[in-house]
Design a protein around this motif. Structure first.
Motif, mmCIF file in Angstrom:
data_model
loop_
_atom_site.group_PDB
_atom_site.id
_atom_site.type_symbol
_atom_site.label_atom_id
_atom_site.label_comp_id
_atom_site.label_asym_id
_atom_site.label_seq_id
_atom_site.Cartn_x
_atom_site.Cartn_y
_atom_site.Cartn_z
ATOM 1 N N TYR A 1 0.845 -1.187 0.000
ATOM 2 C CA TYR A 1 0.000 0.000 0.000
ATOM 3 C C TYR A 1 0.886 1.245 0.000
ATOM 4 N N GLN A 2 0.351 2.328 -0.567
ATOM 5 C CA GLN A 2 1.015 3.626 -0.496
ATOM 6 C C GLN A 2 -0.049 4.683 -0.226
ATOM 7 N N CYS A 3 0.271 5.603 0.670
ATOM 8 C CA CYS A 3 -0.655 6.674 1.020
ATOM 9 C C CYS A 3 -0.529 7.803 0.002
ATOM 10 N N GLU B 1 -4.880 9.705 7.547
ATOM 11 C CA GLU B 1 -5.803 10.067 6.468
ATOM 12 C C GLU B 1 -6.295 8.801 5.766
ATOM 13 N N HIS C 1 3.564 7.528 2.515
ATOM 14 C CA HIS C 1 3.999 6.383 3.327
ATOM 15 C C HIS C 1 3.717 5.086 2.572
ATOM 16 N N GLY D 1 -6.061 7.689 2.778
ATOM 17 C CA GLY D 1 -5.426 7.818 1.478
ATOM 18 C C GLY D 1 -4.657 6.597 1.010
ATOM 19 N N LEU D 2 -4.802 5.440 1.690
ATOM 20 C CA LEU D 2 -4.075 4.253 1.259
ATOM 21 C C LEU D 2 -4.646 3.689 -0.033
ATOM 22 N N THR E 1 -7.659 1.405 4.097
ATOM 23 C CA THR E 1 -7.842 2.778 3.605
ATOM 24 C C THR E 1 -7.145 3.822 4.471
ATOM 25 N N ASP E 2 -7.052 3.576 5.788
ATOM 26 C CA ASP E 2 -6.487 4.569 6.701
ATOM 27 C C ASP E 2 -4.981 4.382 6.857
ATOM 28 N N CYS E 3 -4.227 5.440 6.615
ATOM 29 C CA CYS E 3 -2.776 5.432 6.728
ATOM 30 C C CYS E 3 -2.380 5.435 8.208
#
Length: 86
Positions: A6-8, A34, A13, A36-37, A27-29
């Motif tokens: 995964y990447q945010c 946020e 991250h 943004g994952l 989904t949550d970094c």
């Protein structure tokens, strides 16, 4: 279980997560908190090489029969093949 990368999109991250195929994507970094994952597309961590998988590779004991063995009927020897006593 597969490992997903995964990447945010918010903070950049990157992380890996061990998840079942049926699990919902994360989904949550964990860094910026946020939502943004996004899953990354990556290569598998192994490569299958060689001639392939064989029926006998993971069998033990008397289970190591070949697929063709059951289909071949055993040839009966004719009665005249017995060695003659001299």
């Amino acid at each position: 279980m597969p490992i997903y990368e995964y990447q945010c999109s918010a903070c950049g991250h990157q992380m890996e997560a061990l998840q079942r195929i049926s699990d919902a994507p994360l989904t949550d970094c964990p860094e910026c908190k946020e939502a943004g994952l996004r899953k990354k597309i990556s290569a598998a961590g192994f490569r299958l090489k060689g001639g392939g998988w064989y029926e006998t590779d993971f069998k033990t004991g008397s289970k190591k029969n070949l697929a063709g063995d059951a289909a071949k009927p055993k040839a009966d020897k004719p009665a005249g093949d017995k060695a003659k006593a001299s």
